[in-house]
Design an enzyme around this catalytic site. Structure first.
Site, mmCIF file in Angstrom:
data_model
loop_
_atom_site.group_PDB
_atom_site.id
_atom_site.type_symbol
_atom_site.label_atom_id
_atom_site.label_comp_id
_atom_site.label_asym_id
_atom_site.label_seq_id
_atom_site.Cartn_x
_atom_site.Cartn_y
_atom_site.Cartn_z
ATOM 1 N N CYS A 142 0.787 -1.246 0.000
ATOM 2 C CA CYS A 142 0.000 0.000 0.000
ATOM 3 C C CYS A 142 0.815 1.290 0.000
ATOM 4 O O CYS A 142 0.658 2.098 -0.910
ATOM 5 C CB CYS A 142 -0.960 0.001 1.184
ATOM 6 S SG CYS A 142 -2.288 -1.166 0.957
HETATM 7 P P1 NAD Z 1 -4.706 -8.682 -4.027
HETATM 8 O O1 NAD Z 1 -3.861 -8.566 -5.241
HETATM 9 O O2 NAD Z 1 -4.244 -9.451 -2.846
HETATM 10 O O3 NAD Z 1 -6.127 -9.276 -4.442
HETATM 11 C C1 NAD Z 1 -6.816 -8.946 -5.608
HETATM 12 C C2 NAD Z 1 -7.598 -10.186 -6.049
HETATM 13 O O4 NAD Z 1 -8.498 -9.800 -7.087
HETATM 14 C C3 NAD Z 1 -6.719 -11.289 -6.633
HETATM 15 O O5 NAD Z 1 -6.968 -12.498 -5.933
HETATM 16 C C4 NAD Z 1 -7.161 -11.372 -8.121
HETATM 17 O O6 NAD Z 1 -7.107 -12.695 -8.607
HETATM 18 C C5 NAD Z 1 -8.578 -10.863 -8.030
HETATM 19 N N1 NAD Z 1 -9.099 -10.294 -9.286
HETATM 20 C C6 NAD Z 1 -8.547 -9.347 -10.064
HETATM 21 N N2 NAD Z 1 -9.372 -9.031 -11.082
HETATM 22 C C7 NAD Z 1 -10.469 -9.811 -10.962
HETATM 23 C C8 NAD Z 1 -11.674 -9.940 -11.702
HETATM 24 N N3 NAD Z 1 -11.906 -9.210 -12.781
HETATM 25 N N4 NAD Z 1 -12.573 -10.833 -11.278
HETATM 26 C C9 NAD Z 1 -12.348 -11.585 -10.167
HETATM 27 N N5 NAD Z 1 -11.229 -11.492 -9.416
HETATM 28 C C10 NAD Z 1 -10.298 -10.614 -9.796
HETATM 29 O O7 NAD Z 1 -5.040 -7.185 -3.615
HETATM 30 P P2 NAD Z 1 -5.337 -6.622 -2.134
HETATM 31 O O8 NAD Z 1 -4.073 -6.466 -1.386
HETATM 32 O O9 NAD Z 1 -6.468 -7.359 -1.522
HETATM 33 O O10 NAD Z 1 -5.811 -5.148 -2.509
HETATM 34 C C11 NAD Z 1 -7.058 -4.911 -3.139
HETATM 35 C C12 NAD Z 1 -7.316 -3.420 -3.132
HETATM 36 O O11 NAD Z 1 -7.440 -2.945 -1.778
HETATM 37 C C13 NAD Z 1 -6.188 -2.584 -3.758
HETATM 38 O O12 NAD Z 1 -6.746 -1.483 -4.389
HETATM 39 C C14 NAD Z 1 -5.401 -2.136 -2.547
HETATM 40 O O13 NAD Z 1 -4.702 -0.937 -2.798
HETATM 41 C C15 NAD Z 1 -6.491 -1.917 -1.528
HETATM 42 N N6 NAD Z 1 -6.069 -2.022 -0.129
HETATM 43 C C16 NAD Z 1 -5.190 -2.993 0.246
HETATM 44 C C17 NAD Z 1 -4.832 -3.113 1.592
HETATM 45 C C18 NAD Z 1 -3.850 -4.173 2.025
HETATM 46 O O14 NAD Z 1 -3.380 -4.088 3.159
HETATM 47 N N7 NAD Z 1 -3.530 -5.150 1.209
HETATM 48 C C19 NAD Z 1 -5.373 -2.249 2.550
HETATM 49 C C20 NAD Z 1 -6.296 -1.289 2.132
HETATM 50 C C21 NAD Z 1 -6.635 -1.186 0.780
#
Ligand code: NAD
Length: 443
Positions: A278
């Site tokens: 992040c």
């Molecule tokens: P991640 O990469 O761990 O997970 C994303 C998931 O989405 C993956 O499993 C991928 O296979 C799936 N995906 C992508 N496109 C898809 C589609 N069209 N249909 C179905 N599945 C699909 O990402 P994350 O860390 O969970 O982050 C997600 C969002 O949340 C980002 O924008 C991130 O900036 C935000 N965020 C993350 C955190 C954190 O601590 N990781 C905290 C707050 C906000």
């Protein structure tokens, strides 16, 4: 409520389990079939404290995983987009958001009932209204605000504490295009009656998320810049920062005379830099976004610049004892970007390990949770120790990179062995006298 979450990554799955825990029926959708199968078999696809327990409780009951967005949306009242928004080197990549919006739009075309679509992913200001809404409208052939609602609900959970953060939110930001959407979103979070709710527009909600992460990243780089100067002038940055912490605006004095030590202070300590999925990505995305609209963010540029130099400070400290690390046995303690997670994305340890491998050091790594993801990057180029004892037994030098509590045992382990390696503490986790040769950031 019946909720569909598109993207079962850290945020999607933790959110889904949390919503199941407060009584909702959740379908997590992911395009990665292996991930879907793992979740349905009760196996968390990543390490995060509390996730395995929640999955045991709710998996197959109030939470299931599937790979079809259409089925998920048709069975739900509200759909959240929790897909990735990586930084592509120049700007935030909205590819996953756009694809997910198209898939949801196609499902909305088949649906008669009112539905709410909520963006949970971190997206630059304006994205919900200028990217997500037009795609949903075009593909569904329906109108936002009339046939379906659209909201933006940023997530503030911290990896390593994600379950606890979700279950005890400090704030819930509900950005929505209209009152009806906002009411549906408020209903979703009703059980969290203690949390402060911010009702606002999608663009403000998007901006709140970036401002929050940018502030924390700024505090870290500020502390590291001060730490580097402190070391250069021969004072200990820990003493300096403790003096700073005692400002009562940071550590308020309660009525009974005791001091409060807020969690924000952990961002005001010397260290080898921030990482994770992040902070680096969000700060860079915001800078790039600002530049696209002819604005600039010189302060945040400096935040990134300071941060990118910090892993190099670890190598400089090591270089005081080993100007050439070729053949030197170096143990890297901690590969995850923070304790409590196996996430190594943008971890300063990756930079340091890569540099050591390139320079020909004999590298051993030890992390209580992250060996698998490290193996995917470094394979057999490094040795993986099974215990702290094993990790340090033959080391010439140790670089402590992550604040895992397990590493507090290092001084005892060193006392029990003859060989005394150089210890470089990148997190100021240990006392100064805890190793025969002790170096540290800010010392
Ligand atoms: P991640 O990469 O761990 O997970 C994303 C998931 O989405 C993956 O499993 C991928 O296979 C799936 N995906 C992508 N496109 C898809 C589609 N069209 N249909 C179905 N599945 C699909 O990402 P994350 O860390 O969970 O982050 C997600 C969002 O949340 C980002 O924008 C991130 O900036 C935000 N965020 C993350 C955190 C954190 O601590 N990781 C905290 C707050 C906000």
């Amino acid at each position: 409520m019946r909720v569909c979450i598109v993207g079962a990554g850290y945020v999607g799955l933790v959110t889904g389990l949390g919503l199941a825990d407060i009584g909702h029926h959740v379908t997590c959708v992911d395009r990665d079939q292996a991930r879907v199968d793992l979740i349905n078999s009760g196996e968390p696809p990543f390490y995060e404290e509390g996730v395995a327990e929640q999955l045991r409780t709710h998996g197959g009951e109030r939470l299931r995983a599937i790979s079809s967005v259409a089925h998920g949306v048709l069975d739900a009242d509200l759909t959240m987009l929790a897909v990735g928004t990586p930084f592509d080197g120049e700007q935030i990549s909205l590819r996953q958001i756009e694809q997910a919006s198209r898939d949801v739009g196609a499902a909305l075309a088949e649906k008669d009932a009112y539905h709410v679509v909520v963006v949970k992913s971190t997206v630059v200001p304006g994205t919900t209204e200028s990217v997500v809404v037009p795609i949903l409208e075009e593909v569904s052939n329906k109108r936002a605000g009339r046939d379906f609602g659209v909201g933006m609900n940023p997530e503030f959970l911290r990896e390593g504490n994600a379950v606890a953060d979700f279950m005890k939110p400090d704030r819930i930001v509900l950005g929505a295009i209209d009152q009806r959407t906002q009411d549906v979103m408020a209903e979703l979070y009703k059980p969290f009656s203690d949390a402060e709710v911010v009702r606002t527009t999608p663009k403000t909600a998007e901006m709140i998320k970036y401002a929050s992460n940018s502030l924390l990243a700024t505090l870290i780089s500020f502390s590291n810049e001060i730490a580097n100067l402190a070391a250069q002038v021969g004072v200990d940055a820990m003493d300096v920062m403790r003096g700073v912490h005692l400002d009562k605006r940071l550590t308020p004095i309660a009525e009974d005379g005791s001091r409060l030590w807020p969690g924000i202070l952990t961002y005001l300590e010397p260290g080898c830099g921030f990482g994770g999925s992040c902070f680096p990505k969000d700060v860079k995305s915001l800078i790039a976004f600002a530049e696209q609209i002819d604005s600039s963010m010189p302060l945040l540029r400096a935040v990134i610049d300071v941060n990118e130099r910090q892993p190099g400070k670890m190598l400089e400290l090591l270089g005081r004892h080993f100007p050439d690390v070729k053949g030197v046995a170096v143990t890297v303690l901690g590969m995850a970007f923070k304790p409590g997670t196996d996430d190594i994305r943008e971890s300063p340890s990756l930079t340091v390990t890569g540099e050591l491998v390139t320079r020909g050091a004999e590298v051993t790594v030890f992390d209580p949770a992250a060996h698998q993801p490290v193996f995917e990057v470094y394979g057999d180029q490094v040795r993986y120790a099974n215990t702290l004892e094993d990790a340090v037994a033959d080391a010439d030098a140790i670089l402590l990179m992550t604040r895992w509590p397990e590493f507090l045992g290092l001084p005892d382990v060193l006392r029990s062995q003859q060989r005394q390696p150089v210890v470089v503490d990148g997190r100021r986790l240990l006392d100064k006298g805890s190793a025969e040769v002790y170096e540290a950031i800010g010392l």
